[in-house]
Write an enzyme that holds these catalytic residues in place. Structure first.
Site, PDB file in Angstrom:
ATOM      1  N   ARG A  64       0.830  -1.219   0.000  1.00 57.27           N
ATOM      2  CA  ARG A  64       0.000   0.000   0.000  1.00 57.27           C
ATOM      3  C   ARG A  64       0.863   1.267   0.000  1.00 57.27           C
ATOM      4  O   ARG A  64       0.500   2.267  -0.634  1.00 57.27           O
ATOM      5  CB  ARG A  64      -0.920  -0.031   1.227  1.00 57.27           C
ATOM      6  CG  ARG A  64      -1.920   1.093   1.254  1.00 57.27           C
ATOM      7  CD  ARG A  64      -3.002   0.833   2.297  1.00 57.27           C
ATOM      8  NE  ARG A  64      -4.016   1.874   2.290  1.00 57.27           N
ATOM      9  CZ  ARG A  64      -4.277   2.657   3.330  1.00 57.27           C
ATOM     10  NH1 ARG A  64      -3.619   2.498   4.468  1.00 57.27           N
ATOM     11  NH2 ARG A  64      -5.215   3.586   3.243  1.00 57.27           N
ATOM     12  N   HIS A  68       0.397   4.392  -2.496  1.00 65.50           N
ATOM     13  CA  HIS A  68       0.145   5.765  -2.020  1.00 65.50           C
ATOM     14  C   HIS A  68       1.286   6.708  -2.390  1.00 65.50           C
ATOM     15  O   HIS A  68       1.103   7.914  -2.408  1.00 65.50           O
ATOM     16  CB  HIS A  68      -0.113   5.761  -0.512  1.00 65.50           C
ATOM     17  CG  HIS A  68      -1.496   5.286  -0.162  1.00 65.50           C
ATOM     18  ND1 HIS A  68      -2.227   5.780   0.888  1.00 65.50           N
ATOM     19  CD2 HIS A  68      -2.295   4.365  -0.756  1.00 65.50           C
ATOM     20  CE1 HIS A  68      -3.410   5.171   0.937  1.00 65.50           C
ATOM     21  NE2 HIS A  68      -3.466   4.299  -0.044  1.00 65.50           N
ATOM     22  N   ASN A 101      -4.146   8.476   4.620  1.00 66.69           N
ATOM     23  CA  ASN A 101      -2.948   7.910   5.259  1.00 66.69           C
ATOM     24  C   ASN A 101      -3.004   7.882   6.786  1.00 66.69           C
ATOM     25  O   ASN A 101      -2.461   6.963   7.411  1.00 66.69           O
ATOM     26  CB  ASN A 101      -1.706   8.717   4.852  1.00 66.69           C
ATOM     27  CG  ASN A 101      -1.374   8.557   3.374  1.00 66.69           C
ATOM     28  OD1 ASN A 101      -1.857   7.624   2.727  1.00 66.69           O
ATOM     29  ND2 ASN A 101      -0.571   9.467   2.841  1.00 66.69           N
ATOM     30  N   HIS A 200      -6.359  -6.070  -2.363  1.00 64.40           N
ATOM     31  CA  HIS A 200      -7.183  -6.205  -1.162  1.00 64.40           C
ATOM     32  C   HIS A 200      -7.459  -7.673  -0.826  1.00 64.40           C
ATOM     33  O   HIS A 200      -8.365  -7.972  -0.068  1.00 64.40           O
ATOM     34  CB  HIS A 200      -8.484  -5.407  -1.319  1.00 64.40           C
ATOM     35  CG  HIS A 200      -8.274  -3.930  -1.267  1.00 64.40           C
ATOM     36  ND1 HIS A 200      -9.289  -2.999  -1.389  1.00 64.40           N
ATOM     37  CD2 HIS A 200      -7.134  -3.197  -1.104  1.00 64.40           C
ATOM     38  CE1 HIS A 200      -8.789  -1.785  -1.307  1.00 64.40           C
ATOM     39  NE2 HIS A 200      -7.487  -1.863  -1.146  1.00 64.40           N
TER      40      HIS A 200
END
Ligand code: HEM
Length: 327
Positions: A64, A68, A101, A200
């Site tokens: 992740r 990001h 975040n 996911h």
């Protein structure tokens, strides 16, 4: 004079040639550290495997982090390690406190350990942005997912953008069209979006991001929703966690897509990929649910594309000595 025509044409065309930037893939290369830091990839891989052995969720958190990092680009830079910069009270605001975040992005300590080892082996050579790209690949592999060749040579930013983090990262409350455009804005196709969402299949999410899904959505499996309601009450418990893929949360497999077929997507945005049985998006979800080899292949190629989003190259940016702050 006819002989002057080609020269004239060249004269007219050459500024266009100069203005067009070469494709990113022509500038990044898998061999980038081959002579400058030959052990770079093995150092990163060993640290990732050790961290994942201690806490399998770290694999999800590292994956992740790279996403990001790459999706936040104010102007050009994308995968530039801007996500790793700490706030400096009174002078610098990073991306860590942005809505997508705050209280959920993890894995920073693992990156610190990797960077410290690399600074011993080859000081000021390996960028934090490349560490994130390689760590994401090794994290996926550590949980049984596909391997791919990582393009290298990204440099680190000297700035970060809280506002772009809030605007560019897709929200768990988004509908399908919003998700498609968030990925299109980064040059990623609908198929890339569906394949990357398969991330996911590992990791966890906080109650606050799936509460409305289990209390208000109507396309949700009822026993799945009632089980989750017992863990995520309508008020409070915002930070209590549930796995994004309840059946195999620490295995990188195609379980995510199987969940969608039975309305067991944890996030509202997840279930948007399978709203009914027809259409391009739903049929791709069914394909990945049936064929994990196809999912793995598409996921790997979409990760390479995501890793190519606007890197800093050449003389731009810097190689940070500490991934949390600019030099
Ligand atoms: C399609 C749009 C996406 C949305 C709306 C979305 C949203 C989210 C949210 C809300 C969480 C939980 C955060 C929390 O608890 O607050 C999460 C977790 C996660 N996301 Fe996504 N995400 C998307 C796409 C992606 C992509 C493209 C990747 C990787 C390439 C990814 C990897 C992950 C991973 C691995 C976790 C679990 C992290 C952990 O356990 O530490 N996501 N995502």
């Amino acid at each position: 004079m006819p002989s002057q025509i080609p020269l004239l044409l060249l004269f007219m065309i050459s500024p266009l040639l100069l203005a067009a930037p070469p494709p990113v893939s022509a500038q990044l290369s898998p061999e980038f550290y081959e002579t400058s830091c030959p052990d770079a990839l093995s150092i990163i891989g060993a640290s990732v495997r050790a961290a994942v052995a201690g806490d399998p969720r770290v694999a999800a958190s590292l994956l992740r982090l790279h996403f990001h990092d790459c999706f936040v680009q104010e102007r050009l830079p994308g995968c530039d390690a801007s996500v790793l910069l700490d706030d400096v009270a009174g002078s610098f605001t990073g991306e860590k406190t942005a809505f997508p975040n705050r209280d959920s992005l993890r894995g920073f300590e693992v990156v610190d350990v990797i960077k410290a080892s690399l600074e011993v082996a080859c000081p000021l050579v390996v960028s934090c942005a490349d560490i994130l790209a390689v760590a994401a690949r090794d994290a996926v592999a550590a949980l049984g997912g596909p391997l791919w060749t990582v393009q290298l040579g990204r440099r680190d930013s000297t700035s970060a953008s809280l506002s772009s983090t809030n605007s560019d990262l897709p929200s768990p409350f988004s509908d399908l069209n919003t998700l498609i455009s968030a990925f299109a804005k980064k040059g990623l196709s609908i198929i890339d979006m569906i394949a990357l969402s398969g991330s996911h299949t590992i990791g966890q999410a906080r109650c606050t991001v799936f509460r409305t899904r289990i209390y208000s959505d109507n396309n949700v499996n009822s026993s799945f929703a009632s089980l989750l309601r017992s863990k995520c009450s309508i008020f409070g418990k915002d930070n209590d966690l549930s796995p994004l893929d309840m059946s195999t949360p620490t295995v990188f497999d195609n379980g995510y897509y199987k969940n969608l077929l039975s309305k067991r997507g944890l996030l509202h945005s997840d279930q948007q990929l399978y709203l009914n049985e027809s259409g391009l998006v739903s049929s791709r979800v069914s394909l990945y649910a049936k064929n994990s080899t196809k999912f793995f292949r598409d996921f790997a190629s979409a990760m390479v594309k995501m890793g190519n989003i606007g890197p800093l190259i050449g003389e731009n940016g810097e190689i940070r000595t500490n991934c949390r702050k600019i030099n």
